[in-house]
Design a protein around this motif. Sequence first.
Motif, PDB file in Angstrom:
ATOM      1  N   THR A  11       0.765  -1.049  -0.157  1.00 22.73           N
ATOM      2  CA  THR A  11       0.088  -0.179   0.166  1.00 22.73           C
ATOM      3  C   THR A  11       0.937   1.233  -0.147  1.00 22.73           C
ATOM      4  OG1 THR A  11      -1.769  -1.098   1.109  1.00 22.73           O
ATOM      5  CG2 THR A  11      -1.303   1.237   0.965  1.00 22.73           C
ATOM      6  N   SER A  12       2.116   1.303   0.965  1.00 27.71           N
ATOM      7  CA  SER A  12       2.939   2.562   0.856  1.00 27.71           C
ATOM      8  C   SER A  12       3.841   2.961  -0.257  1.00 27.71           C
ATOM      9  CB  SER A  12       4.057   2.301   1.868  1.00 27.71           C
ATOM     10  OG  SER A  12       3.329   2.031   3.227  1.00 27.71           O
ATOM     11  N   LEU A  13       3.994   1.449  -0.792  1.00 29.26           N
ATOM     12  CA  LEU A  13       4.586   1.608  -2.412  1.00 29.26           C
ATOM     13  C   LEU A  13       3.814   2.154  -3.786  1.00 29.26           C
ATOM     14  CD1 LEU A  13       6.368  -1.627  -1.890  1.00 29.26           C
ATOM     15  CD2 LEU A  13       8.012   0.813  -2.264  1.00 29.26           C
ATOM     16  N   LEU A  14       2.637   1.661  -2.863  1.00 29.03           N
ATOM     17  CA  LEU A  14       1.534   1.997  -3.958  1.00 29.03           C
ATOM     18  C   LEU A  14       1.453   3.893  -4.032  1.00 29.03           C
ATOM     19  CD1 LEU A  14       0.434   0.603  -6.408  1.00 29.03           C
ATOM     20  CD2 LEU A  14      -2.087   0.326  -4.860  1.00 29.03           C
ATOM     21  N   ILE A  15       1.092   4.228  -2.812  1.00 23.58           N
ATOM     22  CA  ILE A  15       0.684   5.704  -2.744  1.00 23.58           C
ATOM     23  C   ILE A  15       1.859   6.136  -3.541  1.00 23.58           C
ATOM     24  CG2 ILE A  15       0.173   7.658  -0.750  1.00 23.58           C
ATOM     25  CD1 ILE A  15      -1.094   5.425   0.473  1.00 23.58           C
ATOM     26  N   LEU A  16       2.994   6.085  -2.848  1.00 24.37           N
ATOM     27  CA  LEU A  16       4.370   7.081  -3.650  1.00 24.37           C
ATOM     28  C   LEU A  16       4.795   7.170  -4.390  1.00 24.37           C
ATOM     29  CD1 LEU A  16       6.909   6.102  -0.131  1.00 24.37           C
ATOM     30  CD2 LEU A  16       5.604   7.744  -0.242  1.00 24.37           C
ATOM     31  N   GLY A  17       4.772   6.260  -5.037  1.00 18.36           N
ATOM     32  CA  GLY A  17       5.075   4.896  -7.117  1.00 18.36           C
ATOM     33  C   GLY A  17       3.356   6.021  -7.357  1.00 18.36           C
ATOM     34  N   GLY A  18       2.614   6.346  -6.614  1.00 20.60           N
ATOM     35  CA  GLY A  18       1.336   6.931  -7.419  1.00 20.60           C
ATOM     36  C   GLY A  18       1.904   8.314  -7.531  1.00 20.60           C
ATOM     37  N   PHE A  19       2.754   8.397  -5.755  1.00 16.66           N
ATOM     38  CA  PHE A  19       2.243  10.476  -6.072  1.00 16.66           C
ATOM     39  C   PHE A  19       3.985  11.218  -7.211  1.00 16.66           C
ATOM     40  CE2 PHE A  19       5.462  13.642  -3.565  1.00 16.66           C
ATOM     41  CZ  PHE A  19       4.455  14.509  -4.124  1.00 16.66           C
ATOM     42  N   ALA A  20       4.586   9.685  -7.020  1.00 14.07           N
ATOM     43  CA  ALA A  20       6.352  10.293  -8.316  1.00 14.07           C
ATOM     44  C   ALA A  20       5.798   9.735  -9.783  1.00 14.07           C
ATOM     45  CB  ALA A  20       7.053   9.016  -7.990  1.00 14.07           C
ATOM     46  N   LEU A  21       5.201   9.241  -9.631  1.00 14.31           N
ATOM     47  CA  LEU A  21       4.268   9.427 -11.982  1.00 14.31           C
ATOM     48  C   LEU A  21       4.159  10.653 -11.643  1.00 14.31           C
ATOM     49  CD1 LEU A  21       2.976   5.947 -11.569  1.00 14.31           C
ATOM     50  CD2 LEU A  21       5.197   7.175 -12.797  1.00 14.31           C
ATOM     51  N   GLY A  22       2.537  10.853 -11.029  1.00 22.32           N
ATOM     52  CA  GLY A  22       1.992  11.797 -11.085  1.00 22.32           C
ATOM     53  C   GLY A  22       3.163  13.716 -11.088  1.00 22.32           C
ATOM     54  N   LEU A  23       4.279  13.735 -10.493  1.00 21.71           N
ATOM     55  CA  LEU A  23       4.848  14.608 -10.586  1.00 21.71           C
ATOM     56  C   LEU A  23       5.869  14.159 -11.632  1.00 21.71           C
ATOM     57  CD1 LEU A  23       6.778  14.976  -6.629  1.00 21.71           C
ATOM     58  CD2 LEU A  23       5.317  16.179  -7.824  1.00 21.71           C
ATOM     59  N   VAL A 341      12.375   5.737 -18.270  1.00 24.19           N
ATOM     60  CA  VAL A 341      12.070   5.551 -17.432  1.00 24.19           C
ATOM     61  C   VAL A 341      11.161   5.601 -16.506  1.00 24.19           C
ATOM     62  CG1 VAL A 341      12.687   6.771 -14.940  1.00 24.19           C
ATOM     63  CG2 VAL A 341      14.205   7.184 -16.935  1.00 24.19           C
ATOM     64  N   PHE A 342      10.072   6.657 -17.658  1.00 23.20           N
ATOM     65  CA  PHE A 342       8.404   6.499 -16.927  1.00 23.20           C
ATOM     66  C   PHE A 342       7.580   5.341 -17.585  1.00 23.20           C
ATOM     67  CE2 PHE A 342       4.133   7.581 -17.728  1.00 23.20           C
ATOM     68  CZ  PHE A 342       3.688   9.050 -16.604  1.00 23.20           C
ATOM     69  N   MET A 343       7.791   4.532 -18.627  1.00 20.07           N
ATOM     70  CA  MET A 343       7.973   3.317 -18.750  1.00 20.07           C
ATOM     71  C   MET A 343       7.947   1.945 -17.920  1.00 20.07           C
ATOM     72  SD  MET A 343       5.516   3.806 -21.564  1.00 20.07           S
ATOM     73  CE  MET A 343       4.894   2.696 -21.665  1.00 20.07           C
ATOM     74  N   ILE A 344       8.744   2.403 -17.505  1.00 22.86           N
ATOM     75  CA  ILE A 344       9.401   1.140 -16.040  1.00 22.86           C
ATOM     76  C   ILE A 344       8.635   1.546 -15.550  1.00 22.86           C
ATOM     77  CG2 ILE A 344      11.844   0.889 -15.173  1.00 22.86           C
ATOM     78  CD1 ILE A 344      13.132   1.219 -17.488  1.00 22.86           C
ATOM     79  N   LEU A 345       8.970   3.282 -14.472  1.00 14.73           N
ATOM     80  CA  LEU A 345       7.798   3.121 -13.173  1.00 14.73           C
ATOM     81  C   LEU A 345       6.858   3.027 -13.623  1.00 14.73           C
ATOM     82  CD1 LEU A 345      10.087   6.796 -11.999  1.00 14.73           C
ATOM     83  CD2 LEU A 345       9.913   4.054 -11.487  1.00 14.73           C
ATOM     84  N   ALA A 346       6.348   3.445 -14.237  1.00 16.44           N
ATOM     85  CA  ALA A 346       4.650   2.581 -14.875  1.00 16.44           C
ATOM     86  C   ALA A 346       4.370   1.031 -14.628  1.00 16.44           C
ATOM     87  CB  ALA A 346       4.512   3.581 -16.007  1.00 16.44           C
TER      88      ALA A 346
END
Length: 373
Positions: A11-23, A341-346
């Motif tokens: 859950t933490s990783l999902l929230i942090l990852g979503g925030f990072a992708l948004g930025l 980078v964006f595609m890998i993170l997504a």
Amino acid sequence: MKLKRTFLVLTSLLILGGFALGLLTIRWYNSYFPSLHRAVPALVQAIALDKSPSVYYGLKPTPTEPAGVYYRDRVLVLMYHDVSPEPKDGKSLSVANFRKQLELMKANNFKWITMSEYRDFILHSTHVPDNAVLLTFDDGYESLYSQAYPLLKQYGAPSAAFLIVGKVGDDKGAFPKADWEQVKEMQQGGVEFFSHTFDSHHYAPTAPGNEELKPLLAKPKYLKKEKRLETEEEYEWRVTEDLRKANEVLQAELGTPNYALAFPYGAYSQAALDICKRLGIDITFTVRSGLNAAGQTNGFRLNAGGMDNDPALQVELMKKAEKRLQTAYSPFLSPIARKSVFMILAAAWLVVGLLWLRTGWRLLQGRRRNVGL
């Protein structure tokens, strides 16, 4: 207990990852989302135009350095739009702040160069002075003539302006455009004029229902009457005709061939870059900030305009451009690298999301079994 702990970690990783992708979306791809600009303009400006704490945080004005050397064999290109006595729009710079910027640049040993000198440096590695700066203005507003031009003449600062060629002389809207008579007078006084397209400074839908608006030069657009997306050939033909028409009008009106283009919203494609080369446009500009080195034909520009501009901090950032803006010209942040980078993170975020769903389902099943007992 172990399953619950795993669920919390995911859950933490999902929230942090979503925030990072948004930025990253705002930082790298904000020009594709005009609705975002309208909804939260201050947030987009802070993140996307390098007005963020990562660039300005901790900067304090330092004493004037009449002989200071801040960078060599590089050119810092500054981007302006409207210059107004009393700005009422976020992208407008006050006349007082523009004057102060020029004053501080001159006092701190920055050297203004022409677009011609910039082009020779980029294409042929010719010499440029230390602390070289190219001043550029987008859109061809009348305020360039009435407000900025007198100050440019006063300080002996050459500059370049990018005209929306089909809109020259258009006096409608909040920002009326300069007419050809004014443009020609400025050309005689040291302002070089180039293309900002003929009439492609717009967003267009790339899907039905006016959805997914994107800059006209960057992507094939959706054809409403035919209910389909442009083919790649149609897209390239449209871009070619627009840029060719701008070139022809500039040549006819100003007597000089056009060799430079500022991409509207900084958005472009590889096809657009190839078309530029075929039309003799060998210098292009984005809206990302950074120092430009020889050979860098698709250049960076630092936004120096805006109602909230602080001239002292602006010049301080210019002094520290090599350190503060170095990420902007890193090969790691090229368009292709950014996309990778964006595609890998997504993809990683999607995998975490699937694991989160699977773990949540197993937790739910476990609770149901416990309740059944």
